[in-house]
Design a protein around this motif. Structure first.
Motif, PDB file in Angstrom:
ATOM      1  N   LEU A   1      11.799  16.138  33.114  1.00 49.80           N
ATOM      2  CA  LEU A   1      10.408  15.989  33.549  1.00 49.80           C
ATOM      3  C   LEU A   1       9.659  17.308  33.471  1.00 49.80           C
ATOM      4  O   LEU A   1      10.260  18.386  33.570  1.00 49.80           O
ATOM      5  CB  LEU A   1      10.362  15.479  34.987  1.00 49.80           C
ATOM      6  CG  LEU A   1      10.909  14.079  35.273  1.00 49.80           C
ATOM      7  CD1 LEU A   1      10.814  13.791  36.761  1.00 49.80           C
ATOM      8  CD2 LEU A   1      10.152  13.015  34.481  1.00 49.80           C
ATOM      9  N   ARG A   2       8.345  17.187  33.345  1.00 50.33           N
ATOM     10  CA  ARG A   2       7.474  18.350  33.507  1.00 50.33           C
ATOM     11  C   ARG A   2       6.864  18.343  34.899  1.00 50.33           C
ATOM     12  O   ARG A   2       6.895  19.339  35.610  1.00 50.33           O
ATOM     13  CB  ARG A   2       6.367  18.363  32.445  1.00 50.33           C
ATOM     14  CG  ARG A   2       5.532  19.638  32.487  1.00 50.33           C
ATOM     15  CD  ARG A   2       4.364  19.617  31.533  1.00 50.33           C
ATOM     16  NE  ARG A   2       3.730  20.925  31.484  1.00 50.33           N
ATOM     17  CZ  ARG A   2       2.849  21.373  32.396  1.00 50.33           C
ATOM     18  NH1 ARG A   2       2.496  20.602  33.423  1.00 50.33           N
ATOM     19  NH2 ARG A   2       2.335  22.584  32.295  1.00 50.33           N
ATOM     20  N   ASP A   3       6.264  17.212  35.269  1.00 50.32           N
ATOM     21  CA  ASP A   3       5.644  17.053  36.588  1.00 50.32           C
ATOM     22  C   ASP A   3       6.225  15.828  37.279  1.00 50.32           C
ATOM     23  O   ASP A   3       6.855  14.972  36.651  1.00 50.32           O
ATOM     24  CB  ASP A   3       4.124  16.917  36.459  1.00 50.32           C
ATOM     25  CG  ASP A   3       3.456  18.203  36.008  1.00 50.32           C
ATOM     26  OD1 ASP A   3       3.718  19.246  36.640  1.00 50.32           O
ATOM     27  OD2 ASP A   3       2.702  18.170  35.028  1.00 50.32           O
ATOM     28  N   PHE A   4       5.980  15.741  38.581  1.00 47.21           N
ATOM     29  CA  PHE A   4       6.496  14.624  39.363  1.00 47.21           C
ATOM     30  C   PHE A   4       5.587  13.401  39.218  1.00 47.21           C
ATOM     31  O   PHE A   4       4.359  13.540  39.252  1.00 47.21           O
ATOM     32  CB  PHE A   4       6.589  14.996  40.845  1.00 47.21           C
ATOM     33  CG  PHE A   4       7.384  16.245  41.098  1.00 47.21           C
ATOM     34  CD1 PHE A   4       8.687  16.369  40.635  1.00 47.21           C
ATOM     35  CD2 PHE A   4       6.830  17.303  41.800  1.00 47.21           C
ATOM     36  CE1 PHE A   4       9.418  17.522  40.864  1.00 47.21           C
ATOM     37  CE2 PHE A   4       7.548  18.459  42.039  1.00 47.21           C
ATOM     38  CZ  PHE A   4       8.848  18.566  41.562  1.00 47.21           C
ATOM     39  N   PRO A   5       6.149  12.206  39.117  1.00 42.91           N
ATOM     40  CA  PRO A   5       5.316  10.997  39.086  1.00 42.91           C
ATOM     41  C   PRO A   5       4.808  10.668  40.484  1.00 42.91           C
ATOM     42  O   PRO A   5       5.457  10.998  41.482  1.00 42.91           O
ATOM     43  CB  PRO A   5       6.289   9.918  38.593  1.00 42.91           C
ATOM     44  CG  PRO A   5       7.633  10.399  39.058  1.00 42.91           C
ATOM     45  CD  PRO A   5       7.586  11.903  38.984  1.00 42.91           C
ATOM     46  N   ALA A   6       3.649  10.027  40.566  1.00 36.76           N
ATOM     47  CA  ALA A   6       3.090   9.610  41.855  1.00 36.76           C
ATOM     48  C   ALA A   6       3.639   8.237  42.219  1.00 36.76           C
ATOM     49  O   ALA A   6       3.954   7.424  41.347  1.00 36.76           O
ATOM     50  CB  ALA A   6       1.573   9.567  41.789  1.00 36.76           C
ATOM     51  N   ALA A   7       3.763   7.979  43.526  1.00 39.45           N
ATOM     52  CA  ALA A   7       4.254   6.676  43.990  1.00 39.45           C
ATOM     53  C   ALA A   7       3.283   5.575  43.591  1.00 39.45           C
ATOM     54  O   ALA A   7       2.078   5.775  43.595  1.00 39.45           O
ATOM     55  CB  ALA A   7       4.426   6.706  45.505  1.00 39.45           C
TER      56      ALA A   7
ATOM     57  N   THR B   1       7.549  23.195  45.607  1.00 38.79           N
ATOM     58  CA  THR B   1       7.695  22.101  44.642  1.00 38.79           C
ATOM     59  C   THR B   1       8.445  20.918  45.238  1.00 38.79           C
ATOM     60  O   THR B   1       8.117  19.761  44.974  1.00 38.79           O
ATOM     61  CB  THR B   1       8.426  22.604  43.384  1.00 38.79           C
ATOM     62  OG1 THR B   1       9.614  23.309  43.758  1.00 38.79           O
ATOM     63  CG2 THR B   1       7.533  23.556  42.592  1.00 38.79           C
ATOM     64  N   GLU B   2       9.446  21.202  46.066  1.00 38.64           N
ATOM     65  CA  GLU B   2      10.210  20.127  46.683  1.00 38.64           C
ATOM     66  C   GLU B   2       9.340  19.306  47.636  1.00 38.64           C
ATOM     67  O   GLU B   2       9.381  18.069  47.631  1.00 38.64           O
ATOM     68  CB  GLU B   2      11.400  20.732  47.429  1.00 38.64           C
ATOM     69  CG  GLU B   2      12.300  19.729  48.101  1.00 38.64           C
ATOM     70  CD  GLU B   2      13.404  20.412  48.870  1.00 38.64           C
ATOM     71  OE1 GLU B   2      13.585  20.066  50.051  1.00 38.64           O
ATOM     72  OE2 GLU B   2      14.069  21.298  48.304  1.00 38.64           O
ATOM     73  N   MET B   3       8.540  19.992  48.458  1.00 39.66           N
ATOM     74  CA  MET B   3       7.676  19.281  49.395  1.00 39.66           C
ATOM     75  C   MET B   3       6.629  18.457  48.647  1.00 39.66           C
ATOM     76  O   MET B   3       6.318  17.320  49.031  1.00 39.66           O
ATOM     77  CB  MET B   3       6.993  20.276  50.330  1.00 39.66           C
ATOM     78  CG  MET B   3       6.149  19.625  51.418  1.00 39.66           C
ATOM     79  SD  MET B   3       7.104  18.512  52.461  1.00 39.66           S
ATOM     80  CE  MET B   3       8.253  19.677  53.174  1.00 39.66           C
ATOM     81  N   THR B   4       6.086  18.995  47.563  1.00 43.28           N
ATOM     82  CA  THR B   4       5.111  18.257  46.773  1.00 43.28           C
ATOM     83  C   THR B   4       5.745  17.014  46.171  1.00 43.28           C
ATOM     84  O   THR B   4       5.129  15.937  46.133  1.00 43.28           O
ATOM     85  CB  THR B   4       4.537  19.156  45.663  1.00 43.28           C
ATOM     86  OG1 THR B   4       3.956  20.315  46.264  1.00 43.28           O
ATOM     87  CG2 THR B   4       3.472  18.417  44.859  1.00 43.28           C
ATOM     88  N   CYS B   5       6.984  17.121  45.722  1.00 45.73           N
ATOM     89  CA  CYS B   5       7.692  15.961  45.173  1.00 45.73           C
ATOM     90  C   CYS B   5       7.821  14.868  46.213  1.00 45.73           C
ATOM     91  O   CYS B   5       7.545  13.691  45.937  1.00 45.73           O
ATOM     92  CB  CYS B   5       9.073  16.393  44.670  1.00 45.73           C
ATOM     93  SG  CYS B   5      10.039  15.052  43.942  1.00 45.73           S
TER      94      CYS B   5
ATOM     95  N   PHE C   1       4.132  25.723  33.750  1.00 47.95           N
ATOM     96  CA  PHE C   1       5.438  25.255  33.287  1.00 47.95           C
ATOM     97  C   PHE C   1       5.767  23.838  33.760  1.00 47.95           C
ATOM     98  O   PHE C   1       6.681  23.211  33.215  1.00 47.95           O
ATOM     99  CB  PHE C   1       6.534  26.217  33.760  1.00 47.95           C
ATOM    100  CG  PHE C   1       6.365  27.607  33.229  1.00 47.95           C
ATOM    101  CD1 PHE C   1       6.626  27.894  31.899  1.00 47.95           C
ATOM    102  CD2 PHE C   1       5.927  28.626  34.051  1.00 47.95           C
ATOM    103  CE1 PHE C   1       6.464  29.183  31.398  1.00 47.95           C
ATOM    104  CE2 PHE C   1       5.769  29.919  33.565  1.00 47.95           C
ATOM    105  CZ  PHE C   1       6.029  30.197  32.235  1.00 47.95           C
ATOM    106  N   GLY C   2       5.058  23.359  34.786  1.00 47.77           N
ATOM    107  CA  GLY C   2       5.340  22.035  35.320  1.00 47.77           C
ATOM    108  C   GLY C   2       6.046  22.122  36.661  1.00 47.77           C
ATOM    109  O   GLY C   2       6.834  23.040  36.916  1.00 47.77           O
ATOM    110  N   GLN C   3       5.773  21.154  37.543  1.00 46.99           N
ATOM    111  CA  GLN C   3       6.346  21.157  38.882  1.00 46.99           C
ATOM    112  C   GLN C   3       7.863  21.014  38.842  1.00 46.99           C
ATOM    113  O   GLN C   3       8.597  21.754  39.519  1.00 46.99           O
ATOM    114  CB  GLN C   3       5.733  20.018  39.706  1.00 46.99           C
ATOM    115  CG  GLN C   3       4.230  20.124  39.876  1.00 46.99           C
ATOM    116  CD  GLN C   3       3.612  18.783  40.239  1.00 46.99           C
ATOM    117  OE1 GLN C   3       4.242  17.728  40.129  1.00 46.99           O
ATOM    118  NE2 GLN C   3       2.348  18.815  40.666  1.00 46.99           N
TER     119      GLN C   3
END
Length: 402
Positions: free
Chosen positions: A396-402, A325-329, A276-278
């Motif tokens: 959003l579906r997934d989080f963007p990377a820095a 999910t929050e920590m991964t973000c 489903f996405g992060q």
């Protein structure tokens, strides 16, 4: 996963078990051994979280200046020594509420240093594509510990009395320190900036969270939810003992059954975020949490205990999925050199409201009653998800990377 990550995982596993036992044992010490009022029991939680309010942002700035492994070692050994003072004082008959408050304050202060270093250490050990899986494994530790710790802590309280359960928690931190010491990876020292200034560095972390829309929404959701969760948890044990008439063992058993939801969430979080996405998983978990707390207010003796089990199952499933999910973000959107300060800022939004929530819970219980306080806290927790629903996260579906 690397050998060193497995050592971090093993260190975390037993430490989480001991911590969950203390989470149950501390208010039971206050209720059963020290005959505390509902407000005095709420202060146990308040003192535990007060250290983060005072030292959280400072800890984040220092973690970005230090290697994480020594911080983990020192805080584990410090908690081992401090927790042993509870059973020692009980054995000689001098344990008091003041002593319990001081111990919970010191343990909470050391824990915020440990937590920030622990969260900042993982990206130094693993590549970005393994972070969701690693965070899920660590969340599984929390889930298993919650299951075993709730039941084990409850039965140990009946067998050994509540103060002696602190011995098990103290030994768990010694175990954790031994595994942390065995990690072979040696992180390079963070680069020293010639113009570094502690206050300025703390502000950099705060500004990043405020200006980053995803982290800002997560911080608002966390602060609102934890405020009402703390009010709820501050009176739950008193409610179950004095209004429902449960023993320590029965409270532990109920918590164990309900926390199966956390174990299922830890096992399923990787598949849920992949399908489903992060970001979508994070929002869904946040929306489910509030109603999970509301239903606990309908708990009654006998078959009415099903309400408490259902509440714990829903809430624990949502909390674990939200945490993964929050920590991964955080780990993905934050530059590595800022991660300690960003972790500290995010933790600060949680820990800073805990003493306020605990005191609020104690005050509401004195004014309204225990059951009414649990209902009000559950309704309040429902509003936390609005921070995420009305943020860019919903697109959003997934989080963007820095």
């Amino acid at each position: 996963m690397t050998v060193d990550f497995r050592r971090v995982w093993l260190a975390d596993a037993i430490s989480q078990l001991g911590t969950r036992m203390t989470f149950l044992a501390a208010p039971l010490v206050a209720v059963l051994s020290l005959h505390a009022s509902a407000f005095e029991v709420a202060l146990v939680r308040a003192f535990e979280s007060l250290g983060a309010l005072l030292f959280g942002l400072l800890a984040g700035a220092w973690v970005d200046r230090l290697r994480c492994r020594p911080v983990l070692l020192v805080t584990d050994l410090g908690r081992f020594l401090v927790l042993l003072s509870i059973p020692a004082a009980a054995l000689v008959g001098v344990l008091s509420l003041g002593h319990l408050y001081v111990v919970m304050f010191v343990v909470g202060s050391l824990s915020i240093w440990f937590d920030i270093a622990h969260q900042s250490y993982l990206p130094r050990l693993l590549p970005a594509d393994q972070l969701v899986s690693a965070n899920a494994k660590l969340s599984a530790n929390t889930s298993v510990a919650a299951l075993a710790g709730a039941s084990g802590g409850g039965f140990l309280v009946q067998l050994l009395t509540a103060p002696l359960v602190f011995t098990a928690d103290a030994l768990s931190f010694l175990w954790s320190a031994a595994w942390i010491r065995s990690i072979r990876h040696r992180e390079p020292g963070p680069p020293k900036r010639p113009d570094r200034h502690l206050g300025r560095e703390i502000l950099e972390g705060l500004r990043f969270v405020v200006r980053q829309p995803l982290l800002r929404a997560i911080a608002g959701n966390t602060a609102t939810f934890v405020l009402w969760q703390s009010a709820h948890s501050a009176v739950t044990v008193v409610f179950l003992v004095r209004e429902i008439g449960l023993s320590a063992g029965a409270i532990g058993l109920l918590g164990t059954i309900g926390l199966v939801g956390a174990l299922l969430s830890a096992a399923a979080s990787g598949r849920l975020t992949a399908r489903f996405g992060q970001a979508r998983a994070l929002v869904a978990a946040a929306v489910a949490l509030g109603p999970g707390y509301v239903v606990s207010a309908f708990t009654t003796p006998g078959w009415g205990l099903v309400w408490f089990v259902a509440s714990t199952a829903i809430a624990s499933f949502g909390i674990v999925l939200l945490g993964v999910t929050e920590m991964t973000c955080r780990q993905l959107v934050c530059p590595p050199e800022l991660l300690g300060r960003v972790n500290a800022t995010m933790e600060f939004t949680m820990w800073a409201v805990m003493p306020v929530g605990a005191i609020l819970g104690g005050g509401l219980a004195t004014w309204l009653g225990l059951r009414e306080t649990i209902l009000v806290a559950g309704v309040g927790a429902c509003f936390a998800a609005l921070w995420l629903v009305f943020s860019p996260m919903r697109r959003l579906r997934d989080f963007p990377a820095a």
